[in-house]
Design a protein around this motif. Structure first.
Motif, mmCIF file in Angstrom:
data_model
loop_
_atom_site.group_PDB
_atom_site.id
_atom_site.type_symbol
_atom_site.label_atom_id
_atom_site.label_comp_id
_atom_site.label_asym_id
_atom_site.label_seq_id
_atom_site.Cartn_x
_atom_site.Cartn_y
_atom_site.Cartn_z
ATOM 1 N N ALA A 104 10.061 155.257 -96.432
ATOM 2 C CA ALA A 104 8.701 155.354 -96.980
ATOM 3 C C ALA A 104 7.736 154.511 -96.152
ATOM 4 C CB ALA A 104 8.701 154.910 -98.440
ATOM 5 N N GLN A 105 8.164 153.321 -95.738
ATOM 6 C CA GLN A 105 7.319 152.466 -94.905
ATOM 7 C C GLN A 105 7.020 153.125 -93.554
ATOM 8 O OE1 GLN A 105 9.946 149.094 -94.899
ATOM 9 N NE2 GLN A 105 8.753 147.983 -96.443
ATOM 10 N N PRO B 261 16.405 145.603 -78.521
ATOM 11 C CA PRO B 261 15.421 144.723 -79.161
ATOM 12 C C PRO B 261 16.053 143.875 -80.253
ATOM 13 C CG PRO B 261 15.119 146.986 -79.879
ATOM 14 C CD PRO B 261 16.146 147.015 -78.789
ATOM 15 N N GLY B 262 15.296 142.872 -80.707
ATOM 16 C CA GLY B 262 15.770 141.987 -81.761
ATOM 17 C C GLY B 262 16.308 142.766 -82.942
ATOM 18 N N PHE B 263 17.426 142.309 -83.506
ATOM 19 C CA PHE B 263 18.097 143.061 -84.556
ATOM 20 C C PHE B 263 17.166 143.281 -85.749
ATOM 21 C CE2 PHE B 263 22.638 141.509 -83.333
ATOM 22 C CZ PHE B 263 22.503 142.170 -82.122
ATOM 23 N N GLY B 264 17.224 144.491 -86.281
ATOM 24 C CA GLY B 264 16.402 144.818 -87.431
ATOM 25 C C GLY B 264 16.235 146.317 -87.574
ATOM 26 N N VAL B 265 15.347 146.713 -88.485
ATOM 27 C CA VAL B 265 15.052 148.116 -88.751
ATOM 28 C C VAL B 265 13.637 148.402 -88.275
ATOM 29 C CG1 VAL B 265 14.815 149.896 -90.525
ATOM 30 C CG2 VAL B 265 16.619 148.172 -90.718
ATOM 31 N N TYR B 266 13.494 149.488 -87.528
ATOM 32 C CA TYR B 266 12.228 149.796 -86.859
ATOM 33 C C TYR B 266 11.683 151.155 -87.282
ATOM 34 C CZ TYR B 266 13.222 145.944 -83.659
ATOM 35 O OH TYR B 266 13.471 144.711 -83.132
ATOM 36 N N ALA C 75 17.421 150.066 -99.615
ATOM 37 C CA ALA C 75 16.596 149.459 -98.575
ATOM 38 C C ALA C 75 16.233 150.486 -97.501
ATOM 39 C CB ALA C 75 17.328 148.275 -97.948
ATOM 40 N N ILE C 76 17.185 151.341 -97.132
ATOM 41 C CA ILE C 76 16.914 152.354 -96.110
ATOM 42 C C ILE C 76 15.861 153.346 -96.602
ATOM 43 C CG2 ILE C 76 17.917 154.265 -94.802
ATOM 44 C CD1 ILE C 76 20.574 152.710 -94.825
ATOM 45 N N ALA D 191 11.454 158.474 -87.437
ATOM 46 C CA ALA D 191 12.829 157.999 -87.620
ATOM 47 C C ALA D 191 12.831 156.550 -88.080
ATOM 48 C CB ALA D 191 13.619 158.124 -86.318
ATOM 49 N N VAL D 192 13.785 156.225 -88.939
ATOM 50 C CA VAL D 192 14.106 154.844 -89.315
ATOM 51 C C VAL D 192 15.283 154.436 -88.445
ATOM 52 C CG1 VAL D 192 14.839 153.297 -91.161
ATOM 53 C CG2 VAL D 192 13.360 155.255 -91.680
ATOM 54 N N THR D 193 15.113 153.389 -87.657
ATOM 55 C CA THR D 193 16.132 153.048 -86.666
ATOM 56 C C THR D 193 16.649 151.636 -86.861
ATOM 57 O OG1 THR D 193 15.112 154.539 -85.051
ATOM 58 C CG2 THR D 193 16.604 152.834 -84.197
ATOM 59 N N ASN D 194 17.956 151.523 -87.056
ATOM 60 C CA ASN D 194 18.587 150.206 -87.162
ATOM 61 C C ASN D 194 19.155 149.790 -85.806
ATOM 62 O OD1 ASN D 194 19.700 148.046 -89.177
ATOM 63 N ND2 ASN D 194 21.398 148.502 -87.808
ATOM 64 N N VAL D 195 18.827 148.566 -85.411
ATOM 65 C CA VAL D 195 19.382 147.970 -84.201
ATOM 66 C C VAL D 195 20.132 146.716 -84.617
ATOM 67 C CG1 VAL D 195 18.890 146.945 -81.946
ATOM 68 C CG2 VAL D 195 17.471 148.834 -82.803
ATOM 69 N N GLY D 196 21.431 146.646 -84.303
ATOM 70 C CA GLY D 196 22.165 145.435 -84.668
ATOM 71 C C GLY D 196 23.639 145.686 -84.864
#
Length: 316
Positions: free
Chosen positions: A302-303, A208-213, A296-297, A238-243
């Motif tokens: 929290a988000q 998927p488009g780069f970012g944090v999910y 940021a992570i 989970a906090v997942t980074n794609v990129g």
């Protein structure tokens, strides 16, 4: 042939979206009526890619396709056919020899745009006529639309590439899924207190488009032949980074998928994870350094907790 009576859904089923779901629900219905096994047919590679020579990113690998069809629609068997063998088969032989002769089809279900056989000469009308001649039942399912838009893998692929995963989930009927084994990475997350698993994406499957999910993660069972075997674990948030991790990877080389699994401790190397990606929290960006990245992570964690807490309240 193994003498098993089968009702078979016909298609590639990339993504297992709502349009596919209409076929698979009909298969389950017919299988119950006919006391037969509900099955789906898919290819081992993308027909579009094989025929055009162009790369067509997939929404789901074979294992994820099979898992989604079983979990969501009660499909008990997925026939993974070698496209190289069937691409030049006469369309009549596909129906009579392959579906009926090799797989014991008593009923088939196909979409309005299903084509098969040499040169794509087989079509829904011919399929229905040949099934009637052979004494096999046949249902042709019309196109499925959502808000006036045809549900298709092509449309969903565009949403995924743009990181619009909540909208993609509306057309899929489920969250976007990525699965793969955990491999060794740089282990930078451990030094930040946010240890991530590095997921190896199956070849040809879209990222998927780069970012944090905001995501959920399941740790899948071991191979049954492995001793001792371990059952499925999760789901975990989970906090997942794609990129390409621009803060720590100035060369911007290599796309990675790295979930930080919240409230989990344990060794995941060699295990297979299934990610369900729900919402992009932010695009990927370069930070001034690792301290700003860590902050940021933690905010993204929290988000993520807040996002799923709100979803749980809304479902009550």
């Amino acid at each position: 042939m193994d003498n098993q009576r089968r009702v078979i859904a016909l298609g590639f089923f990339d993504g297992v979206h709502l349009g596919h779901g209409a076929l698979l629900r009909r298969v389950a219905q017919r299988a119950a009526e006919l006391d037969a096994r509900p099955c789906a047919f898919t290819f081992d590679q993308s027909p579009a890619a094989a025929l055009t020579g162009r790369e067509v990113p997939l929404l789901t690998g074979v294992d994820d396709r099979a898992g989604l069809m079983e979990t969501l629609y009660g499909i008990r068997e997925v026939i993974v056919a070698p496209f190289a063998r069937l691409r030049d088969m006469d369309w009549r032989d596909f129906v009579g020899g392959y579906l009926l002769g090799e797989h014991g089809a008593v009923h088939v279900v196909a979409g309005h745009d299903f084509h098969f056989g040499r040169g794509g000469e087989g079509n829904p009308q011919r399929l229905a006529e040949e099934c009637t001649r052979l004494g096999i039942g046949c249902d042709i399912i019309p196109r499925v639309e959502l808000d006036g838009v045809t549900v298709s893998s092509t449309h969903i692929r565009g949403l995924v590439e743009r990181g619009e995963l909540e909208e993609a989930a509306r057309f899929l009927g489920h969250p976007f899924v990525l699965s793969g084994p955990v491999v060794h990475g740089s282990e930078l997350g451990r030094t930040l207190g946010t240890p991530t698993a590095n997921l190896l994406i199956p070849q040809g499957v879209i990222a998927p488009g780069f970012g944090v999910y905001a995501a959920k993660v399941r740790v899948l069972p071991d191979d049954p032949g492995r001793q001792p075997s371990r059952p499925e674990e999760g789901p975990y948030l989970a906090v997942t980074n794609v990129g390409v991790r621009p803060t720590v990877n100035p060369a911007l080389s290599g796309v990675t998928v790295e979930p930080w699994i919240l409230d989990f401790e344990g060794d995941l190397y060699g295990r297979t994870l299934r990610l369900e990606l729900y919402r992009r929290l932010r695009p990927e960006r370069r930070f001034s350094g690792v301290d700003e990245l860590r902050s940021a992570i933690l905010e993204n964690a929290a988000q993520t907790r807040a996002y799923f807490a709100a979803k749980e309240r809304a479902s009550c």
